[in-house]
Design a protein around this motif. Structure first.
Motif, PDB file in Angstrom:
ATOM      1  N   ALA A 255       8.956   2.886  -2.547  1.00 48.81           N
ATOM      2  CA  ALA A 255       9.908   2.164  -1.694  1.00 48.81           C
ATOM      3  C   ALA A 255      10.529   0.972  -2.408  1.00 48.81           C
ATOM      4  O   ALA A 255      11.692   0.648  -2.188  1.00 48.81           O
ATOM      5  N   TRP A 256       9.752   0.309  -3.261  1.00 49.00           N
ATOM      6  CA  TRP A 256      10.216  -0.896  -3.944  1.00 49.00           C
ATOM      7  C   TRP A 256      10.107  -0.715  -5.446  1.00 49.00           C
ATOM      8  O   TRP A 256       9.072  -0.273  -5.947  1.00 49.00           O
ATOM      9  N   ALA A 257      11.139  -1.077  -6.170  1.00 54.31           N
ATOM     10  CA  ALA A 257      11.120  -0.943  -7.631  1.00 54.31           C
ATOM     11  C   ALA A 257      10.158  -1.938  -8.264  1.00 54.31           C
ATOM     12  O   ALA A 257       9.443  -1.616  -9.220  1.00 54.31           O
TER      13      ALA A 257
ATOM     14  N   GLY B  99       0.810  -1.208   0.000  1.00 48.18           N
ATOM     15  CA  GLY B  99       0.000   0.000   0.000  1.00 48.18           C
ATOM     16  C   GLY B  99       0.844   1.260   0.000  1.00 48.18           C
ATOM     17  O   GLY B  99       1.842   1.352   0.722  1.00 48.18           O
ATOM     18  N   LEU B 100       0.438   2.231  -0.798  1.00 48.08           N
ATOM     19  CA  LEU B 100       1.077   3.541  -0.842  1.00 48.08           C
ATOM     20  C   LEU B 100      -0.002   4.573  -1.130  1.00 48.08           C
ATOM     21  O   LEU B 100      -1.188   4.293  -0.959  1.00 48.08           O
TER      22      LEU B 100
ATOM     23  N   LEU C   4       3.223   8.594  -3.648  1.00 45.69           N
ATOM     24  CA  LEU C   4       4.123   8.787  -2.518  1.00 45.69           C
ATOM     25  C   LEU C   4       4.075   7.522  -1.678  1.00 45.69           C
ATOM     26  O   LEU C   4       2.995   7.009  -1.390  1.00 45.69           O
ATOM     27  N   ASP C   5       5.226   7.037  -1.273  1.00 48.87           N
ATOM     28  CA  ASP C   5       5.325   5.764  -0.558  1.00 48.87           C
ATOM     29  C   ASP C   5       6.039   5.994   0.766  1.00 48.87           C
ATOM     30  O   ASP C   5       7.260   6.088   0.829  1.00 48.87           O
TER      31      ASP C   5
ATOM     32  N   ALA D 125      14.141  -0.781   1.474  1.00 46.03           N
ATOM     33  CA  ALA D 125      13.151   0.153   0.936  1.00 46.03           C
ATOM     34  C   ALA D 125      13.798   1.512   0.709  1.00 46.03           C
ATOM     35  O   ALA D 125      14.695   1.926   1.445  1.00 46.03           O
ATOM     36  N   ASP D 126      13.319   2.240  -0.313  1.00 44.20           N
ATOM     37  CA  ASP D 126      13.941   3.527  -0.657  1.00 44.20           C
ATOM     38  C   ASP D 126      12.903   4.445  -1.296  1.00 44.20           C
ATOM     39  O   ASP D 126      12.959   4.738  -2.487  1.00 44.20           O
ATOM     40  N   GLY D 127      11.954   4.924  -0.490  1.00 43.07           N
ATOM     41  CA  GLY D 127      10.908   5.801  -0.979  1.00 43.07           C
ATOM     42  C   GLY D 127      11.243   7.262  -0.733  1.00 43.07           C
ATOM     43  O   GLY D 127      11.784   7.618   0.312  1.00 43.07           O
TER      44      GLY D 127
END
Length: 205
Positions: A156-158, A118-119, A133-134, A142-144
């Motif tokens: 966050a996840w590719a 969920g985002l 937006l995450d 994770a990298d949002g």
């Protein structure tokens, strides 16, 4: 570069009336006093900076349950704020609530990973596009990051299309009922995501 083109696909609202993305309800309960208070504390002079401050607060100050080993099972925005931790869905509900409390239209988006992630979809002030937006939290790979245009989206996840992973295109005003049924079944202090649906119906893709 066309700023309206997202690398993760377009977004479209599931409700024609924008007021649905500003409303308080039983999940995104931004009329709760604690949500109102925090939204006021995070408010900036520039509404885009307000959105960024809200995003960073949820991403960085509300823990993801799996990162800290505390599984609140909270999914209502005010309960997530009180618990201080939730899975991605609870965090997205809190992010939507804080944005709506500041007059910024916000909805819920989903990504098919090993589980349903969920985002948020946000319509930033002065913009004409929904932007993902995450706020999952940047731990465990994770990298949002905050974005102001679809072209800049950084979830966050590719995701890996070769494994069937993808983003859904709908911005929901409220959580889809199959997901909400799962969230209601979550048990505090029980680890894992077995109560979540693995994906949304293909018609919603």
């Amino acid at each position: 570069m066309d700023l309206s083109l997202s690398p993760h696909g377009p977004l479209r609202a599931d409700r024609p009336d924008l007021s649905a993305y500003l409303a308080a309800d039983g999940v995104v309960d931004h009329d709760h006093p604690a949500i109102v208070a925090l939204a006021g504390q995070l408010r900036q002079d520039d509404p885009v900076r307000t959105a960024e401050a809200v995003f960073e607060h949820v991403r960085d100050r509300i823990d993801h349950s799996a990162d800290v080993g505390r599984w609140s099972a909270a999914y209502r925005a005010s309960d997530v704020l009180a618990a201080g931790n939730a899975i991605c869905h609870g965090k997205s509900h809190l992010l939507a609530a804080l944005l709506r409390a500041n007059g910024i239209p916000a909805g819920l988006c989903y990504q098919k990973l090993e589980v349903l992630h969920g985002l948020n979809g946000v319509l930033l002030p002065g913009g004409s596009w929904w932007v993902r937006l995450d706020g999952r939290g940047n731990r465990n790979g994770a990298d949002g990051h905050f974005a102001t245009t679809p072209a800049e989206e950084r979830p966050a996840w590719a995701g890996d299309p070769a494994r069937g992973e993808h983003h859904y295109t709908t911005v929901y005003a409220t959580p889809p009922e199959p997901l909400l049924d799962g969230l209601r079944a979550a048990v505090p202090n029980s680890t894992g995501y077995g109560y979540l649906p693995l994906e949304l119906p293909d018609a919603e893709r």
